[in-house]
Motif scaffolding. Structure first.
Motif, PDB file in Angstrom:
ATOM      1  N   LEU A 243      -6.226   0.341   4.928  1.00 50.26           N
ATOM      2  CA  LEU A 243      -5.283   1.352   4.461  1.00 50.26           C
ATOM      3  C   LEU A 243      -5.934   2.729   4.511  1.00 50.26           C
ATOM      4  O   LEU A 243      -7.142   2.872   4.300  1.00 50.26           O
ATOM      5  CB  LEU A 243      -4.848   1.062   3.021  1.00 50.26           C
ATOM      6  CG  LEU A 243      -4.124  -0.252   2.763  1.00 50.26           C
ATOM      7  CD1 LEU A 243      -3.848  -0.406   1.272  1.00 50.26           C
ATOM      8  CD2 LEU A 243      -2.817  -0.330   3.557  1.00 50.26           C
ATOM      9  N   ARG A 244      -5.130   3.726   4.813  1.00 53.69           N
ATOM     10  CA  ARG A 244      -5.585   5.115   4.747  1.00 53.69           C
ATOM     11  C   ARG A 244      -4.957   5.734   3.506  1.00 53.69           C
ATOM     12  O   ARG A 244      -3.739   5.660   3.300  1.00 53.69           O
ATOM     13  CB  ARG A 244      -5.190   5.879   6.003  1.00 53.69           C
ATOM     14  CG  ARG A 244      -5.675   7.328   5.978  1.00 53.69           C
ATOM     15  CD  ARG A 244      -5.549   7.982   7.331  1.00 53.69           C
ATOM     16  NE  ARG A 244      -5.818   9.413   7.236  1.00 53.69           N
ATOM     17  CZ  ARG A 244      -7.038   9.946   7.181  1.00 53.69           C
ATOM     18  NH1 ARG A 244      -8.095   9.156   7.193  1.00 53.69           N
ATOM     19  NH2 ARG A 244      -7.202  11.259   7.112  1.00 53.69           N
ATOM     20  N   LEU A 245      -5.769   6.382   2.681  1.00 49.84           N
ATOM     21  CA  LEU A 245      -5.358   6.874   1.368  1.00 49.84           C
ATOM     22  C   LEU A 245      -5.561   8.380   1.314  1.00 49.84           C
ATOM     23  O   LEU A 245      -6.671   8.868   1.531  1.00 49.84           O
ATOM     24  CB  LEU A 245      -6.180   6.194   0.271  1.00 49.84           C
ATOM     25  CG  LEU A 245      -6.325   4.672   0.383  1.00 49.84           C
ATOM     26  CD1 LEU A 245      -7.317   4.156  -0.640  1.00 49.84           C
ATOM     27  CD2 LEU A 245      -4.974   3.993   0.216  1.00 49.84           C
ATOM     28  N   VAL A 246      -4.486   9.096   1.015  1.00 46.37           N
ATOM     29  CA  VAL A 246      -4.539  10.562   1.014  1.00 46.37           C
ATOM     30  C   VAL A 246      -3.991  11.082  -0.315  1.00 46.37           C
ATOM     31  O   VAL A 246      -2.792  10.933  -0.591  1.00 46.37           O
ATOM     32  CB  VAL A 246      -3.716  11.154   2.176  1.00 46.37           C
ATOM     33  CG1 VAL A 246      -3.850  12.680   2.199  1.00 46.37           C
ATOM     34  CG2 VAL A 246      -4.139  10.552   3.508  1.00 46.37           C
ATOM     35  N   PRO A 247      -4.829  11.688  -1.168  1.00 47.01           N
ATOM     36  CA  PRO A 247      -4.314  12.299  -2.400  1.00 47.01           C
ATOM     37  C   PRO A 247      -3.294  13.389  -2.082  1.00 47.01           C
ATOM     38  O   PRO A 247      -3.427  14.118  -1.093  1.00 47.01           O
ATOM     39  CB  PRO A 247      -5.571  12.893  -3.054  1.00 47.01           C
ATOM     40  CG  PRO A 247      -6.701  12.093  -2.488  1.00 47.01           C
ATOM     41  CD  PRO A 247      -6.300  11.787  -1.069  1.00 47.01           C
ATOM     42  N   CYS A 248      -2.274  13.488  -2.925  1.00 46.16           N
ATOM     43  CA  CYS A 248      -1.157  14.401  -2.645  1.00 46.16           C
ATOM     44  C   CYS A 248      -1.362  15.780  -3.266  1.00 46.16           C
ATOM     45  O   CYS A 248      -0.588  16.224  -4.124  1.00 46.16           O
ATOM     46  CB  CYS A 248       0.154  13.791  -3.114  1.00 46.16           C
ATOM     47  SG  CYS A 248       0.732  12.454  -2.065  1.00 46.16           S
ATOM     48  N   HIS A 249      -2.408  16.452  -2.841  1.00 50.83           N
ATOM     49  CA  HIS A 249      -2.604  17.881  -3.102  1.00 50.83           C
ATOM     50  C   HIS A 249      -2.329  18.288  -4.540  1.00 50.83           C
ATOM     51  O   HIS A 249      -1.447  19.096  -4.816  1.00 50.83           O
ATOM     52  CB  HIS A 249      -1.753  18.707  -2.141  1.00 50.83           C
ATOM     53  CG  HIS A 249      -2.187  18.602  -0.712  1.00 50.83           C
ATOM     54  ND1 HIS A 249      -2.800  19.632  -0.040  1.00 50.83           N
ATOM     55  CD2 HIS A 249      -2.132  17.565   0.159  1.00 50.83           C
ATOM     56  CE1 HIS A 249      -3.097  19.234   1.187  1.00 50.83           C
ATOM     57  NE2 HIS A 249      -2.706  17.982   1.328  1.00 50.83           N
ATOM     58  N   GLY A 250      -3.074  17.703  -5.469  1.00 51.24           N
ATOM     59  CA  GLY A 250      -3.033  18.170  -6.846  1.00 51.24           C
ATOM     60  C   GLY A 250      -2.169  17.364  -7.791  1.00 51.24           C
ATOM     61  O   GLY A 250      -2.370  17.434  -8.998  1.00 51.24           O
ATOM     62  N   VAL A 251      -1.197  16.612  -7.297  1.00 46.84           N
ATOM     63  CA  VAL A 251      -0.393  15.788  -8.190  1.00 46.84           C
ATOM     64  C   VAL A 251      -0.947  14.361  -8.167  1.00 46.84           C
ATOM     65  O   VAL A 251      -1.541  13.940  -7.175  1.00 46.84           O
ATOM     66  CB  VAL A 251       1.103  15.796  -7.800  1.00 46.84           C
ATOM     67  CG1 VAL A 251       1.638  17.208  -7.817  1.00 46.84           C
ATOM     68  CG2 VAL A 251       1.357  15.134  -6.470  1.00 46.84           C
ATOM     69  N   PRO A 252      -0.785  13.592  -9.243  1.00 52.23           N
ATOM     70  CA  PRO A 252      -1.413  12.267  -9.314  1.00 52.23           C
ATOM     71  C   PRO A 252      -0.661  11.169  -8.570  1.00 52.23           C
ATOM     72  O   PRO A 252      -0.216  10.175  -9.130  1.00 52.23           O
ATOM     73  CB  PRO A 252      -1.469  12.000 -10.835  1.00 52.23           C
ATOM     74  CG  PRO A 252      -0.353  12.807 -11.394  1.00 52.23           C
ATOM     75  CD  PRO A 252      -0.225  14.025 -10.529  1.00 52.23           C
ATOM     76  N   LEU A 253      -0.510  11.362  -7.262  1.00 51.43           N
ATOM     77  CA  LEU A 253       0.041  10.365  -6.365  1.00 51.43           C
ATOM     78  C   LEU A 253      -0.855  10.269  -5.124  1.00 51.43           C
ATOM     79  O   LEU A 253      -1.444  11.286  -4.716  1.00 51.43           O
ATOM     80  CB  LEU A 253       1.464  10.699  -5.927  1.00 51.43           C
ATOM     81  CG  LEU A 253       2.587  10.544  -6.948  1.00 51.43           C
ATOM     82  CD1 LEU A 253       3.920  10.990  -6.337  1.00 51.43           C
ATOM     83  CD2 LEU A 253       2.695   9.105  -7.450  1.00 51.43           C
ATOM     84  N   VAL A 254      -0.911   9.099  -4.543  1.00 54.85           N
ATOM     85  CA  VAL A 254      -1.684   8.868  -3.321  1.00 54.85           C
ATOM     86  C   VAL A 254      -0.738   8.420  -2.224  1.00 54.85           C
ATOM     87  O   VAL A 254       0.088   7.506  -2.422  1.00 54.85           O
ATOM     88  CB  VAL A 254      -2.778   7.795  -3.534  1.00 54.85           C
ATOM     89  CG1 VAL A 254      -3.524   7.513  -2.229  1.00 54.85           C
ATOM     90  CG2 VAL A 254      -3.752   8.241  -4.615  1.00 54.85           C
ATOM     91  N   LEU A 255      -0.831   9.055  -1.055  1.00 51.50           N
ATOM     92  CA  LEU A 255      -0.100   8.642   0.137  1.00 51.50           C
ATOM     93  C   LEU A 255      -0.885   7.506   0.803  1.00 51.50           C
ATOM     94  O   LEU A 255      -2.059   7.660   1.120  1.00 51.50           O
ATOM     95  CB  LEU A 255       0.037   9.820   1.091  1.00 51.50           C
ATOM     96  CG  LEU A 255       0.642   9.556   2.467  1.00 51.50           C
ATOM     97  CD1 LEU A 255       2.078   9.085   2.360  1.00 51.50           C
ATOM     98  CD2 LEU A 255       0.550  10.806   3.335  1.00 51.50           C
ATOM     99  N   VAL A 256      -0.221   6.370   1.000  1.00 53.37           N
ATOM    100  CA  VAL A 256      -0.877   5.172   1.554  1.00 53.37           C
ATOM    101  C   VAL A 256      -0.204   4.814   2.869  1.00 53.37           C
ATOM    102  O   VAL A 256       1.021   4.659   2.945  1.00 53.37           O
ATOM    103  CB  VAL A 256      -0.767   3.984   0.584  1.00 53.37           C
ATOM    104  CG1 VAL A 256      -1.480   2.752   1.161  1.00 53.37           C
ATOM    105  CG2 VAL A 256      -1.347   4.353  -0.784  1.00 53.37           C
ATOM    106  N   GLN A 257      -1.026   4.671   3.932  1.00 58.33           N
ATOM    107  CA  GLN A 257      -0.554   4.222   5.229  1.00 58.33           C
ATOM    108  C   GLN A 257      -1.442   3.099   5.720  1.00 58.33           C
ATOM    109  O   GLN A 257      -2.622   3.034   5.397  1.00 58.33           O
ATOM    110  CB  GLN A 257      -0.630   5.352   6.257  1.00 58.33           C
ATOM    111  CG  GLN A 257       0.272   6.515   6.055  1.00 58.33           C
ATOM    112  CD  GLN A 257       0.122   7.493   7.209  1.00 58.33           C
ATOM    113  OE1 GLN A 257       0.825   7.398   8.215  1.00 58.33           O
ATOM    114  NE2 GLN A 257      -0.813   8.416   7.096  1.00 58.33           N
ATOM    115  N   ARG A 258      -0.863   2.244   6.556  1.00 60.58           N
ATOM    116  CA  ARG A 258      -1.682   1.258   7.256  1.00 60.58           C
ATOM    117  C   ARG A 258      -2.458   1.969   8.355  1.00 60.58           C
ATOM    118  O   ARG A 258      -1.906   2.799   9.078  1.00 60.58           O
ATOM    119  CB  ARG A 258      -0.799   0.178   7.859  1.00 60.58           C
ATOM    120  CG  ARG A 258       0.107  -0.534   6.879  1.00 60.58           C
ATOM    121  CD  ARG A 258       1.017  -1.498   7.619  1.00 60.58           C
ATOM    122  NE  ARG A 258       2.169  -1.866   6.815  1.00 60.58           N
ATOM    123  CZ  ARG A 258       3.229  -2.548   7.279  1.00 60.58           C
ATOM    124  NH1 ARG A 258       3.260  -2.903   8.558  1.00 60.58           N
ATOM    125  NH2 ARG A 258       4.224  -2.840   6.478  1.00 60.58           N
TER     126      ARG A 258
END
Length: 260
Positions: A243-258
């Motif tokens: 998985l590739r994990l990208v924090p969403c620029h300051g808000v507490p969510l992570v963008l997750v992609q295969r």
């Protein structure tokens, strides 16, 4: 297993990285407007509690009525916000054991207070202290995105709650928070997720899926992965178990992609 820095992208992957960075920033921007409302409630509450403390007394539930004009303004001025308020830590107030100064926006646009039984001695007692939107800010000192979950306390709608701790000189006083209906959040972010080259979803610090354009990860389910909360404490993308994990620029969510 821990998380590791993302691999150096190839020229073809660089474009994908640019797109995912843009999507993460746009998701962050959409939620940041709600967190701005939460921050305003937090500031109003901290100032109110400081004024009461300066008079040498403890706050009461009646004192919190002073928050209502600001809460009403945020509910009418923020399209995504369906509910907003301050939730007191047990023992904060002199007259009641617990309290929510909480207002909701009805389908007709009317603003209504939330009325709950907050007497621990009653069988209908609504104990809010175990919910993630309360415990995460209390325990971490950071803002949080909780859910989605069916909001039985407020609206019976599938919702997200965004919250932040309110601190005084005496310590944790409660949380400022705002509700967002999941259907409204999905309308804002799913078009963004669908612009990515691979199936993607968003998770909170607990790994719970907040929105998804990936049929393998439905909203409300859990994503197995690293300590997402630890990842959110930084800002760099990471890889974990395909998985590739990208924090969403300051808000507490992570963008997750295969990953490919």
């Amino acid at each position: 297993m821990g998380w590791s820095p993302a691999r150096t992208p190839s020229a073809a992957a660089t474009l994908d990285t640019d797109v995912e960075s843009w999507v993460a920033s746009q998701v962050g921007r959409a939620l940041e407007t709600v967190f701005e409302a939460v921050a305003a409630t937090r500031a109003d509450t901290a100032a109110l509690l400081a004024r009461v403390s300066a008079r040498g007394g403890r706050p009461t539930s009646a004192d919190l009525a002073a928050l209502r004009p600001g809460l009403h303004h945020r509910l009418t001025g923020q399209a995504l916000v369906s509910g907003a308020g301050f939730v007191a830590a047990p023992g904060l107030l002199a007259d009641v054991p617990a309290w929510l100064e909480w207002w909701q926006k009805g389908a007709d646009g009317d603003l209504r207070p939330l009325l709950l039984d907050l007497d621990p001695g009653h069988t209908a007692y609504s104990d809010y202290t175990h919910w993630d939107w309360f415990t995460l800010p209390r325990d971490t000192g950071r803002r949080a995105v909780a859910g989605p979950y069916v909001d039985y306390l407020c609206s019976d709608e599938y919702s997200l709650t965004l919250s932040a701790p309110v601190e005084t000189a005496e310590g944790f006083a409660g949380v400022a928070a705002a509700d967002v209906y999941l259907r409204h959040f999905e309308a804002a972010v799913l078009p963004l997720l669908r612009r990515l080259p691979r199936p993607a979803h968003l998770v909170n610090a607990r790994g719970r899926v907040a929105a998804s354009a990936d049929p393998a990860h439905l909203a409300g389910s859990l994503t197995k992965g690293p300590g997402f909360g630890d990842l959110l404490a930084g800002s760099a993308p990471a890889g974990h178990a395909g998985l590739r994990l990208v924090p969403c620029h300051g808000v507490p969510l992570v963008l997750v992609q295969r990953e490919d």
